[in-house]
Design a protein around this motif. Structure first.
Motif, mmCIF file in Angstrom:
data_model
loop_
_atom_site.group_PDB
_atom_site.id
_atom_site.type_symbol
_atom_site.label_atom_id
_atom_site.label_comp_id
_atom_site.label_asym_id
_atom_site.label_seq_id
_atom_site.Cartn_x
_atom_site.Cartn_y
_atom_site.Cartn_z
ATOM 1 N N ASP A 1 10.081 9.400 8.282
ATOM 2 C CA ASP A 1 9.958 8.739 9.570
ATOM 3 C C ASP A 1 11.162 9.035 10.440
ATOM 4 O O ASP A 1 11.055 9.113 11.661
ATOM 5 C CB ASP A 1 9.837 7.226 9.362
ATOM 6 C CG ASP A 1 8.577 6.885 8.606
ATOM 7 O OD1 ASP A 1 8.643 6.065 7.688
ATOM 8 O OD2 ASP A 1 7.532 7.460 8.934
ATOM 9 N N GLY B 1 5.099 8.383 7.068
ATOM 10 C CA GLY B 1 4.815 7.944 5.708
ATOM 11 C C GLY B 1 6.046 7.870 4.827
ATOM 12 O O GLY B 1 6.004 7.313 3.746
ATOM 13 N N GLN C 1 12.070 1.112 2.513
ATOM 14 C CA GLN C 1 11.292 1.000 1.293
ATOM 15 C C GLN C 1 11.595 2.172 0.392
ATOM 16 O O GLN C 1 12.169 3.154 0.828
ATOM 17 C CB GLN C 1 9.796 1.034 1.631
ATOM 18 C CG GLN C 1 9.390 0.097 2.728
ATOM 19 C CD GLN C 1 9.204 -1.293 2.223
ATOM 20 O OE1 GLN C 1 9.584 -1.607 1.108
ATOM 21 N NE2 GLN C 1 8.605 -2.133 3.034
ATOM 22 N N ASN D 1 9.903 4.527 -0.460
ATOM 23 C CA ASN D 1 9.298 5.804 -0.093
ATOM 24 C C ASN D 1 10.151 6.504 0.969
ATOM 25 O O ASN D 1 9.808 7.575 1.444
ATOM 26 C CB ASN D 1 7.881 5.602 0.436
ATOM 27 C CG ASN D 1 7.865 4.738 1.682
ATOM 28 O OD1 ASN D 1 8.892 4.224 2.115
ATOM 29 N ND2 ASN D 1 6.714 4.576 2.282
ATOM 30 N N GLY E 1 12.697 -4.999 2.797
ATOM 31 C CA GLY E 1 12.235 -3.625 2.977
ATOM 32 C C GLY E 1 11.444 -3.475 4.262
ATOM 33 O O GLY E 1 10.293 -3.898 4.337
ATOM 34 N N MET E 2 12.058 -2.873 5.248
ATOM 35 C CA MET E 2 11.350 -2.698 6.516
ATOM 36 C C MET E 2 10.555 -1.401 6.500
ATOM 37 O O MET E 2 10.771 -0.523 5.674
ATOM 38 C CB MET E 2 12.362 -2.660 7.668
ATOM 39 C CG MET E 2 13.160 -3.930 7.801
ATOM 40 S SD MET E 2 12.201 -5.232 8.541
ATOM 41 C CE MET E 2 12.006 -6.335 7.200
ATOM 42 N N ASN E 3 9.624 -1.305 7.424
ATOM 43 C CA ASN E 3 8.671 -0.201 7.372
ATOM 44 C C ASN E 3 9.051 1.016 8.174
ATOM 45 O O ASN E 3 8.285 1.937 8.323
ATOM 46 C CB ASN E 3 7.313 -0.691 7.840
ATOM 47 C CG ASN E 3 6.827 -1.806 6.973
ATOM 48 O OD1 ASN E 3 6.590 -1.615 5.798
ATOM 49 N ND2 ASN E 3 6.736 -2.990 7.540
ATOM 50 N N GLY E 4 10.220 1.005 8.707
ATOM 51 C CA GLY E 4 10.644 2.146 9.492
ATOM 52 C C GLY E 4 11.994 1.783 10.071
ATOM 53 O O GLY E 4 12.321 0.608 10.212
ATOM 54 N N ALA F 1 12.959 1.965 12.971
ATOM 55 C CA ALA F 1 12.801 1.247 14.232
ATOM 56 C C ALA F 1 12.686 -0.249 13.990
ATOM 57 O O ALA F 1 13.192 -1.068 14.747
ATOM 58 C CB ALA F 1 11.568 1.752 14.972
ATOM 59 N N GLN F 2 12.020 -0.600 12.900
ATOM 60 C CA GLN F 2 11.864 -2.009 12.607
ATOM 61 C C GLN F 2 13.190 -2.662 12.229
ATOM 62 O O GLN F 2 13.416 -3.833 12.514
ATOM 63 C CB GLN F 2 10.858 -2.198 11.459
ATOM 64 C CG GLN F 2 9.830 -3.239 11.791
ATOM 65 C CD GLN F 2 9.056 -3.733 10.602
ATOM 66 O OE1 GLN F 2 8.912 -3.057 9.592
ATOM 67 N NE2 GLN F 2 8.554 -4.942 10.719
#
Lengths: 289, 289, 305
Positions: free
Chosen positions: A29, A55, A148, A150, A173-176, A178-179
Motif C-alpha cells: 500500500d 493488499g 497488519q 500483511n 492494526g490499521m488497514n493502511g 493513511a488510516q
C-alpha cells in the motif's frame, strides 16, 4: 440484426483483449500511489495499460508466487520462507529496487515529545513503555498504532527496530498507512510509523518526531543511513512474467530518469538513473533484452 | 391504584418506549446520511458519474466502479432470487416435517451467520479456482448470491408460513391444485414478506466488500469489464481503499463520500422496484382479507 | 389466468390434465431446487471443514482453542491461540444485540401498530434505503464520527474499541430485525387485535399480550438473522475496532474479532500454508458457534410453541 450482433461481438472482443493485455501490479500500500503514477505516465507514453492494486506487500508476493499477478510491489525484502515456497512452485523471482522510503514516526501535535532514540522507540513498540511521561512527555497513555502482518512496513519495522522481537499485543492494526495518519490526528496519545510518502498532505495535523535527532525528510540523513529507519522499495517479478515485452518496457521506464522523477514526485527518494542500474545489476540485462 | 389508571400509564410508557426506539433508529440514520450527504454532494457531477478516475484517483470520476457494482449486484440477484424463493417454497409447502428438514433449516440459518469473508474464501476456492471461472463479475456475483441466499430463503419461508392454513384449505376445497394454490393464493399473500427479503438482499449484495476482495474486485482498471468473465471495479471496495489506503487522504476523502452517496442511490433505484411491488402486493392481500 | 376474478370477466379454460401436469412439474422444480440449494449450502460447510483439518492435524486443537496469544507471523515464536479473538467476537456480538434487539422490536411495533398510511410507509422506505449503507461506510462513520465522540464521552484516547464495534454492528443489524419483525407483526390478522380490544384490553395490552406473541416466530427469525449478521460482520470491525491482538479487558479496549482476523490475514497467506489453514480453522469455529446458537434457539422455540 446480424450486423448488430457482429458489432457487439467485436466490441466485446476488443474489450476482453484490452483487459487481457494489461499489466497487473499488486502489493504494498505504501507503493500504491507510486505504482499508479508510473502506470499513468507509462500508459500515456506507450499505450500499455497497467492495473494497480493494494493488499499489502505480503499479499502481492503471495500472488506472485501463485502466479496471479505480473508484478508485486513490496516495501520489504522477500522472506526466505517466501523464496522457498516460490522455488517449490517452480517460480524464479527477480528483485528490482525502485527507490528509497524513509519511515517517519508521527505523533499528535499536542504531544510535546520531540525526539526518540531507537531504543526508546523499540521499548514503546514492545509495550515496555506505556505512558508518554516515561520518555519525557505529558502524562498520557500511549496509543500504539501500527499495520497488519500483511504489511511490508510492519515487517520492516519489526526486523529493524524491534530486532525481530514481538510487537506489544496492544498495538492496534490499521488497514493502511493513511488510516494511521488519520487516527493520530485525533488521538493525543498516539504514535505511529508511516512512509514519508503519506505526509505530503498533512501539514500541521501530525507531528514528525526525530529519531536519533534526525528527520526522515532530510535527504542526506536518509541516504547516509544517519536516519535509522529507511528502506528500499522493491518490485518482485517472476522469470515467466519478465518474458512479456510490456513488463520489460515498464522497467526500462521505471528505472529511467522519467521513472525516477516520478518516484521523487510521489514523495520518495529516487535512486537516480546511475544508481538504479548499479543496484539492479541482476535484472538489467534481462530488461534490455 | 385503580386498575384502569395503571393500564393507561403502562400504555403511555409503552408508546413512549416504542416511539423512542424508532426515534433513535431514524435519527442515527439521518445523522449518518446527513454527514455523507454534506461531505459528498459537492463531488456529484456529470464528470464524476461518467468518467474514469484520473491523476492517481484524486480526480475524475467513479464510472467504472458504478458499472461494476451494478453488474455484480444484478448477477447476484439473478442467481439468488429465483433459487431462494423456490427453495423457500419447497421448505414451506412441499417438504415434510422431519429431522432432515430441520437439518436443512439449521444449515440455512447457520449460513446466515458465516462471515462475509468466508463466503469470499469459498468463492475463491470453488468459483475462481475450482471451476476455473477466474476472478470475475461472475465469480463475485455468485459469491454474493450465496451470501444473500439464506436471507431470501428464510424470509420466503417465514412469509409463507404466516399465511393462515385456512387459505390453503379454502383453495384446495375449491378444487385448486397445490401449484395453483401457491401461485394464486400463497405467493400474493406472502408477497410483501418475500419482497422485504429481496430488498434487504439487494442492499447487502451491492454494499459488501469482503466477498468480492478475492473474487474479482480491483482497485484500478482502465476499461469496463467486457463480459462477466472480467475483473471489475466496485463502489464498496473503492470506498474502502480510498478511505484507508490512499496516501492523499484529504484529496480523496470527498471522492469516498461521493462514491458512498452514489452507492446508496444505486441501491435505492434497485430496491425501489421491489419496494413498490411490495406495496402493491400488500394492498392486494390486505384488501382481500 | 388472472389473479383475481372480477365480475363478468371471461376465463381461459385449461383442461384438467394440463392443470395436473403443470402441478407435477411445479412440484419437481421446487423439490429439485430445494435439493440443489441444500447441496450448495452443505458444500460450503464441507469446504470449511476440509480446509481446516490440515491445520488441526499439524497444530493440535487444544492450544488453538485455549491459547491466549495470536501471532502467526512472529519472528520469535508463532502462536495460534484464538482466545483473544473469541472474546473480541463475543463482546462485539453480545454488545450489539443488547442494543439492537430491544430497539429493533420497539421500532417494529411502532411501524406496525402505531403509524399508519403513506407517511409511515415512506419513513419505512427511507429507513430501508438508508439501511443499505454499506459496512465499509458504517466502519468509516465509526472512525470519523462515533469513535471521536466516544473518546470525548469516556475520556479515552481514541474510539477504537469494543463499544464502537457494538454500536456499529447494531446499526448494521437493526434494519434486518426491524424489517422482518414489522412484517411479522403486520401479518397478524386484524381480527386478533379487534377481538382483544372488544374484550376490554387497551391497545398496548393487545399488542404485548396478543399481537407480539402471535408474531413470535417471525420476530425470532429476525433475531436469528441479526445474531448471524452480528457474529459474522467483517469490514466494519476491521475498520473501527483497532484490531489489537491482546485479550480485551474492558469494552473500552481495542478488540480483534475472528472475522476481522480472517479478512486481514487472508490476502497475505500463501495458499496451502499452515497460516492459510489456520484461518479456515477460525472460520470453522465461527461456523460451530453459529450452529450452537441456532440449536439453542431451536430448543427455545420448541418449548414456546
Amino acid at each position: 440484426m446480424k450486423k448488430i450482433i457482429a458489432v457487439i461481438a467485436i466490441a466485446f472482443g476488443i474489450a476482453i483483449y484490452a483487459q487481457k493485455k494489461a499489466v497487473e501490479i499488486a502489493g504494498s500500500d505504501t507503493m500504491l500511489e507510486l505504482a499508479q503514477a508510473l502506470a499513468e505516465d507509462f500508459a500515456k507514453e506507450t499505450g500499455i495499460e497497467i492495473n494497480v492494486g493494494g493488499g499489502g506487500s505480503g499479499t502481492g508476493i503471495a500472488r506472485l508466487i501463485n502466479d496471479t499477478v505480473d508484478i508485486a510491489n513490496s516495501s520489504r525484502e522477500i522472506k526466505d520462507k517466501e523464496k522457498k515456497l516460490a522455488e517449490e512452485k517452480g517460480v524464479k523471482i527477480y528483485e528490482v529496487k525502485l527507490g528509497i522510503d524513509a519511515i517517519a514516526i508521527i505523533t499528535n501535535p499536542k504531544n510535546s515529545v520531540k525526539n526518540l532514540t531507537v531504543e526508546q522507540l523499540a521499548a514503546i513498540y514492545k509495550g515496555e513503555v506505556t505512558n508518554w511521561k516515561q520518555v519525557g512527555g505529558p502524562n498520557i497513555a500511549i496509543s500504539l498504532y501500527g499495520r497488519q502482518n500483511n504489511s511490508g512496513t510492519y515487517i520492516f519495522f519489526r526486523e529493524h527496530i524491534l530486532n525481530n522481537q514481538n510487537y506489544s499485543p496492544k498495538m492496534m492494526g490499521m488497514n493502511g498507512s493513511a488510516q494511521i495518519v488519520e487516527a493520530i490526528k485525533n488521538d493525543k496519545g498516539g504514535i505511529g510509523y508511516v512512509g514519508i510518502g503519506y505526509l505530503n498532505d498533512v501539514k500541521g495535523q501530525v507531528k514528525i518526531v526525530t529519531v536519533n535527532n534526525m528527520m526522515p525528510t532530510d535527504e542526506k540523513a536518509v541516504l547516509s543511513a544517519k536516519y535509522p529507519i529507511a528502506r528500499f522499495l522493491f518490485q518482485y517479478v517472476s522469470d515467466k512474467r519478465l518474458e512479456r515485452e510490456e513488463i520489460r518496457r515498464f522497467y526500462k521506464f521505471a528505472l529511467s530518469k522519467k521513472g525516477q522523477d516520478i518516484v521523487k514526485m510521489t514523495g520518495f527518494y529516487p535512486l537516480g538513473e546511475k544508481k538504479a542500474k548499479e543496484l539492479n545489476k541482476e535484472v538489467f540485462p534481462l530488461i534490455n533484452k | 391504584m385503580h386498575i384502569i389508571n395503571k393500564k393507561i400509564i403502562i400504555e403511555k410508557i409503552g408508546i413512549i418506549l416504542v416511539s423512542l426506539s424508532t426515534l433513535i433508529v431514524i435519527s442515527s440514520l439521518i445523522i449518518i446520511f446527513y454527514d455523507i450527504l454534506v461531505k459528498g454532494i459537492d463531488k456529484i457531477s456529470f464528470e464524476f458519474l461518467f468518467t474514469f478516475p484520473k491523476k492517481n484517483m484524486t480526480e475524475g470520476g467513479i464510472y467504472p466502479a458504478i458499472i461494476g457494482t451494478l453488474y455484480v449486484t444484478i448477477v447476484s440477484v439473478i442467481f439468488s432470487v429465483p433459487f431462494g424463493i423456490t427453495a423457500g417454497i419447497y421448505l414451506s409447502e412441499y417438504s415434510k416435517e422431519n429431522k432432515f428438514t430441520t437439518l436443512i433449516r439449521t444449515t440455512i440459518k447457520n449460513l446466515a451467520g458465516i462471515p462475509s469473508i468466508v463466503y469470499g474464501l469459498f468463492g475463491l476456492g470453488i468459483f475462481v479456482t475450482g471451476m476455473k471461472i477466474g476472478e470475475s463479475v461472475l465469480s463475485a456475483g455468485l459469491t454474493l448470491g450465496l451470501l444473500v441466499l439464506p436471507v431470501i430463503i428464510t424470509t420466503t419461508e417465514e412469509a409463507l408460513k404466516r399465511v393462515p392454513e385456512s387459505y390453503r384449505d379454502a383453495s384446495i376445497g375449491l378444487g385448486a391444485t397445490k401449484w395453483q394454490t401457491i401461485k394464486k393464493v400463497l405467493i400474493p399473500s406472502a408477497g410483501p414478506g418475500i419482497m422485504t427479503g429481496i430488498i434487504l438482499s439487494i442492499g447487502r449484495a451491492a454494499g459488501e466488500t469482503a466477498p468480492i476482495l478475492f473474487t474479482g474486485a480491483a482497485f484500478y482498471l482502465h476499461t469496463l469489464p467486457g463480459s462477466i468473465f472480467d475483473k471489475f471495479m466496485a463502489l464498496p471496495y473503492h470506498i474502502f481503499a480510498l478511505s484507508t489506503q490512499h496516501a492523499q487522504l484529504s484529496k480523496v476523502r470527498p471522492i469516498a463520500y461521493g462514491a458512498t452517496l452514489i452507492l446508496i442511490f444505486l441501491v435505492f433505484m434497485l430496491s425501489s422496484i421491489a419496494f413498490f411491488l411490495r406495496l402493491k402486493l400488500r394492498k392486494i392481500s390486505e384488501g382481500n382479507l | 389466468m388472472p389473479l383475481f376474478i372480477r365480475e363478468g370477466q371471461m376465463i381461459k379454460y385449461k383442461s384438467t390434465e394440463k392443470i395436473l401436469r403443470i402441478d407435477k412439474i411445479a412440484k419437481s422444480i421446487f423439490t429439485i431446487s430445494g435439493i440443489i440449494i441444500i447441496s450448495i449450502l452443505m458444500a460450503i460447510m464441507i469446504f470449511l471443514l476440509k480446509e481446516s483439518i490440515p491445520f488441526f492435524k499439524e497444530h493440535g486443537v487444544i492450544d488453538f482453542l485455549f491459547g491466549t496469544s495470536w501471532d502467526p507471523t512472529s519472528g520469535v515464536e508463532e502462536k495460534y491461540g484464538i482466545i483473544p479473538l473469541f472474546i473480541s467476537t463475543l463482546m462485539v456480538s453480545v454488545g450489539s444485540l443488547v442494543i439492537s434487539m430491544p430497539i429493533g422490536i420497539g421500532a417494529a411495533i411502532f411501524f406496525s401498530e402505531y403509524s399508519k398510511g403513506k407517511i409511515s410507509d415512506f419513513i419505512r422506505y427511507i429507513m430501508e434505503i438508508l439501511s443499505s449503507i454499506p459496512s465499509v461506510v458504517i466502519g468509516f462513520i465509526g472512525i470519523t464520527l462515533i469513535g471521536p465522540f466516544l473518546a470525548e464521552l469516556t475520556g479515552t484516547n481514541n474510539g477504537f474499541n469494543a463499544i464502537n464495534g457494538s454500536i456499529l454492528v447494531a446499526l448494521m443489524t437493526l434494519p434486518t430485525i426491524i424489517s422482518i419483525s414489522t412484517d411479522a407483526l403486520k401479518d397478524v390478522p386484524k381480527d386478533m387485535r379487534d377481538a382483544s380490544i372488544s374484550l376490554g384490553s387497551t391497545k398496548w395490552e393487545a399488542i404485548i399480550k396478543i399481537v407480539v406473541p402471535y408474531a413470535k416466530r417471525g420476530i425470532f427469525a429476525s433475531f436469528m438473522l441479526g445474531v448471524g449478521r452480528a457474529i459474522g460482520e467483517t469490514m466494519t470491525v476491521v475498520m473501527a475496532t483497532g484490531n489489537a491482538p491482546a485479550i480485551p479487558k474492558t469494552f473500552l479496549d481495542s478488540v480483534r474479532t475472528m472475522t476481522a482476523n480472517i479478512a486481514i490475514e487472508m490476502g497475505e497467506v500463501p495458499i496451502g500454508s499452515k497460516h492459510y489453514h489456520a484461518l479456515f480453522a477460525i472460520g470453522f469455529v465461527l461456523f460451530i458457534i453459529t450452529l450452537l446458537v441456532n440449536l439453542l434457539s431451536n430448543k427455545i422455540t420448541k418449548r414456546k410453541i
